[in-house]
Design a protein around this motif. Sequence first.
Motif, PDB file in Angstrom:
ATOM      1  N   UNK A 154       9.970   4.588  31.116  1.00 39.19           N
ATOM      2  CA  UNK A 154      10.014   5.829  30.325  1.00 39.19           C
ATOM      3  C   UNK A 154      11.176   5.797  29.333  1.00 39.19           C
ATOM      4  N   UNK A 155      11.065   6.572  28.265  1.00 40.21           N
ATOM      5  CA  UNK A 155      12.113   6.601  27.252  1.00 40.21           C
ATOM      6  C   UNK A 155      13.414   7.138  27.821  1.00 40.21           C
ATOM      7  N   UNK A 156      14.479   6.547  27.390  1.00 38.88           N
ATOM      8  CA  UNK A 156      15.803   7.049  27.756  1.00 38.88           C
ATOM      9  C   UNK A 156      16.053   8.376  27.054  1.00 38.88           C
ATOM     10  N   UNK A 157      16.653   9.341  27.772  1.00 34.26           N
ATOM     11  CA  UNK A 157      16.795  10.666  27.156  1.00 34.26           C
ATOM     12  C   UNK A 157      17.721  10.628  25.954  1.00 34.26           C
ATOM     13  N   UNK A 158      18.613   9.659  25.956  1.00 28.84           N
ATOM     14  CA  UNK A 158      19.604   9.619  24.876  1.00 28.84           C
ATOM     15  C   UNK A 158      19.173   8.716  23.723  1.00 28.84           C
ATOM     16  N   UNK A 159      18.710   7.540  24.096  1.00 32.09           N
ATOM     17  CA  UNK A 159      18.485   6.552  23.045  1.00 32.09           C
ATOM     18  C   UNK A 159      17.022   6.388  22.672  1.00 32.09           C
ATOM     19  N   UNK A 160      16.148   7.086  23.374  1.00 29.65           N
ATOM     20  CA  UNK A 160      14.751   6.983  22.976  1.00 29.65           C
ATOM     21  C   UNK A 160      14.155   5.620  23.262  1.00 29.65           C
ATOM     22  N   UNK A 161      13.296   5.226  22.364  1.00 27.85           N
ATOM     23  CA  UNK A 161      12.544   4.023  22.661  1.00 27.85           C
ATOM     24  C   UNK A 161      13.336   2.741  22.415  1.00 27.85           C
ATOM     25  N   UNK A 162      14.355   2.843  21.572  1.00 31.51           N
ATOM     26  CA  UNK A 162      15.057   1.608  21.207  1.00 31.51           C
ATOM     27  C   UNK A 162      15.807   0.996  22.384  1.00 31.51           C
ATOM     28  N   UNK A 163      15.979   1.770  23.447  1.00 33.02           N
ATOM     29  CA  UNK A 163      16.709   1.203  24.569  1.00 33.02           C
ATOM     30  C   UNK A 163      16.013  -0.032  25.113  1.00 33.02           C
ATOM     31  N   UNK A 164      14.733  -0.162  24.816  1.00 29.72           N
ATOM     32  CA  UNK A 164      14.002  -1.310  25.332  1.00 29.72           C
ATOM     33  C   UNK A 164      14.515  -2.624  24.789  1.00 29.72           C
ATOM     34  N   UNK A 165      15.206  -2.543  23.640  1.00 29.59           N
ATOM     35  CA  UNK A 165      15.789  -3.773  23.089  1.00 29.59           C
ATOM     36  C   UNK A 165      16.737  -4.387  24.102  1.00 29.59           C
TER      37      UNK A 165
ATOM     38  N   UNK B 179      19.614  -2.775  18.004  1.00 32.17           N
ATOM     39  CA  UNK B 179      19.789  -1.728  19.003  1.00 32.17           C
ATOM     40  C   UNK B 179      20.788  -0.685  18.521  1.00 32.17           C
ATOM     41  N   UNK B 180      21.839  -1.174  17.887  1.00 38.86           N
ATOM     42  CA  UNK B 180      22.908  -0.261  17.518  1.00 38.86           C
ATOM     43  C   UNK B 180      22.631   0.550  16.263  1.00 38.86           C
ATOM     44  N   UNK B 181      21.714   0.068  15.458  1.00 32.63           N
ATOM     45  CA  UNK B 181      21.549   0.704  14.149  1.00 32.63           C
ATOM     46  C   UNK B 181      21.238   2.200  14.202  1.00 32.63           C
ATOM     47  N   UNK B 182      20.306   2.601  15.042  1.00 29.69           N
ATOM     48  CA  UNK B 182      20.041   4.043  15.079  1.00 29.69           C
ATOM     49  C   UNK B 182      21.270   4.854  15.455  1.00 29.69           C
ATOM     50  N   UNK B 183      22.101   4.293  16.318  1.00 30.19           N
ATOM     51  CA  UNK B 183      23.285   5.039  16.742  1.00 30.19           C
ATOM     52  C   UNK B 183      24.399   4.994  15.707  1.00 30.19           C
ATOM     53  N   UNK B 184      24.612   3.797  15.153  1.00 30.53           N
ATOM     54  CA  UNK B 184      25.753   3.654  14.243  1.00 30.53           C
ATOM     55  C   UNK B 184      25.423   4.060  12.822  1.00 30.53           C
ATOM     56  N   UNK B 185      24.178   3.891  12.454  1.00 28.72           N
ATOM     57  CA  UNK B 185      23.796   4.154  11.069  1.00 28.72           C
ATOM     58  C   UNK B 185      23.938   2.934  10.183  1.00 28.72           C
ATOM     59  N   UNK B 186      24.555   1.886  10.697  1.00 24.00           N
ATOM     60  CA  UNK B 186      24.634   0.653   9.881  1.00 24.00           C
ATOM     61  C   UNK B 186      24.149  -0.514  10.730  1.00 24.00           C
ATOM     62  N   UNK B 187      23.932  -1.625  10.054  1.00 20.60           N
ATOM     63  CA  UNK B 187      23.431  -2.784  10.773  1.00 20.60           C
ATOM     64  C   UNK B 187      24.517  -3.515  11.544  1.00 20.60           C
ATOM     65  N   UNK B 188      25.737  -3.315  11.163  1.00 13.96           N
ATOM     66  CA  UNK B 188      26.783  -4.084  11.828  1.00 13.96           C
ATOM     67  C   UNK B 188      28.039  -3.245  11.985  1.00 13.96           C
ATOM     68  N   UNK B 189      28.663  -3.340  13.132  1.00 11.44           N
ATOM     69  CA  UNK B 189      29.994  -2.758  13.280  1.00 11.44           C
ATOM     70  C   UNK B 189      30.887  -3.794  13.952  1.00 11.44           C
TER      71      UNK B 189
END
Lengths: 209, 219, 260
Positions: free
Chosen positions: C51-62, C120-130
């Motif tokens: 099931x989807x993670x409540x916080x990260x949604x579907x991307x957690x599957x990465x 995985x991080x992009x939706x959270x960070x807003x950028x491709x790399x941190x």
Amino acid sequence: MRLQIEELGVKRGEEMILSALSFTVSGGQALIVRGANGAGKSTLLRAIAGLLPHESGHVSIENPDPEFADSTVPELCHYLGGDNAMKPAMSVAENLQFWQEFSGHPHLDIDDALDMVGLDGLQSVPFGHLSTGQRRRIGIARLLVSYRPIWILDEPVSGLDAASEAQFAALMQVHLEDGGLIVAATHVPLGLDNAAVLTLDQNSVELDQ
Amino acid sequence: MKALLVRDLRLALRSGGGAATALLFYLAVVVAMPFAVGPNQQLLATIGGATLWIGALLAGLLGLERLFQTDREDGSLDQMILSPVPLPVQVFVKSLAHWLVTGLPLTLMVPIFGLFLGMQETAIAAAMATLFVGTPAISFIGAVGAAVTVSLPRGGLLLSVLVLPLCIPVLIFGVGAVRAAVTEPDPFLPPFLLVMAISLFFSVLGPFASAFALRQGLD
Amino acid sequence: MATDSIPKPSGLTALANPTRFLALVKAILPYLAVITIALLAAGLWMGFSVPDDYQQGRTVRIMFVHVPSVWMAMGAYMVMVSGALGVLVWRHPLADVAARSAAPIGAAFTFLGLATGSIWGRPMWGTWWVWDARLTSFLVLLIIYLGLIALWNAVEEPAKSARMAAVVVLVGALNIPIIRFSVEWFTTLHQGPSVVRAGGPSLAPHFLYPLLVMGLAFLMLFITLHLMAMRNEILRRQIRTAQRKAARSHRGGANQEGQS
């Protein structure tokens, strides 16, 4: 003093170039190593000096000079290979000075050593300005400024004219008379009396006394 | 030992020896940075420490390729290996000579270059201090890379690729210390001591690893 | 080296014989491949049915690809370290083959880890790399891998390249903790974006099982690929030896190249 080689095996790359090689050289004696190109002369010399690992067998020295009582085989040898180990940017005297300090056991003075190879007067000339033959003679002079009982020489007179060859043969004779020992690979008859000859061939090794 | 040090220094200081080249390269990097970044004084001062450090790293890498290569080419390396002086000691001395000719002069030029970059006095002092204890690490780590690539025809490039990741901690702590010197609550001492620790660690590990690689590289 | 009169050696020494090793690989490779594919399929299916993670949604599957990649990238380095020790300390004939073959696979897993971490991080960070501590250390690890691969390829003779690379592998291994520590210090000081963690401090069971299955699948994938790579390397070396032998016998005794 005796240099003892027992069942020596040496690889070059992935091939066993030498295997189960055994011989002895005593103080005051010279061993000339002969063989076709690729037979393993340089490999043998480098292995004796300690520059190449031994796949099998060993090299040992018995009863060296008291001055060298605790030395390992490499520390007892002067190795003269294809290159002269001199820096072109430094003068002849600076180069020889360095080697004398670095190698220890000082023997001849720099000026005397240069005299022995017939190049006295070139002390302040940068090494890079010398001709091939002159460079080789300075390389030989390195053997004179600090003392080692064993000389391991790979084509020592390459690039030298007949007169210089004779001069070097005389130096070798002196070293032998002092009780030193020489192992030399050379195509040229060096004019040493009673030198043993070791011929390396693809398939066999012959030792003639 | 002393003879080896003197000889290497002498060689480096003569024409074609590379001492002047490293310094000029450093100058080039430091001058290029303001052109690239723009005349924003504030920004330049902020990245001043980084510029000085990166320049030092690159200038150090320059001279490393030749550390053992010339010795190998003229037959001196054979003699070094045969010598009764332990090879790690010889490598230590050569690395030290490299530092005296590259790292140390760069460190001494920092006050001038720091002014170009508009850095504050405390930052300049911090940069000098960290470079002084950190550039030896570059020489010692670099020696390992130089030893491993000594027989390769264009080993310099590979050397840089191998050495750079290993120098990243020094860079991070070095620049971090410089920044900490001007940013109030940040402590200067921990990163500074860490840089020193890394240099000391590699002053021992480097020579042993390099000596081993040099022996293995013989043919 | 084993001779005819010594009784058959066991374990690792038995595998030291390349021919025996090749025979072993040939025998078990099909099974390994099947198991790998089965595990990957199972793991992916389980991952997608979580099931989807409540916080990260579907991307957690990465995470199910990212985390095992990270594990394998580090595992590959440990294989290289064992290989390096095998070369330098025990002089096991296949040690270098093992280490050398592991490098490209490790590099690939590292790259995969970086890519999936970035995605995985992009939706959270807003950028491709941190410049997150873990990602940055990983990037440095990738550079180390690439440098090692370059070194192995640059030195012609296998015996020499083995020892040189072994030194760099070991020096690198000592450095990796230092690099990791310095990068973490660097990022905590600057309070970068939150670290991408594997689902948080405690992993709910319905995340754990797919992760373990995928982890196992990646492990089997690594082993399969590694054995294939080792086999190829051994074959490559055999070809090389045969070529050199042919060249030598052609030349005969006259005018050979190389030192005298």
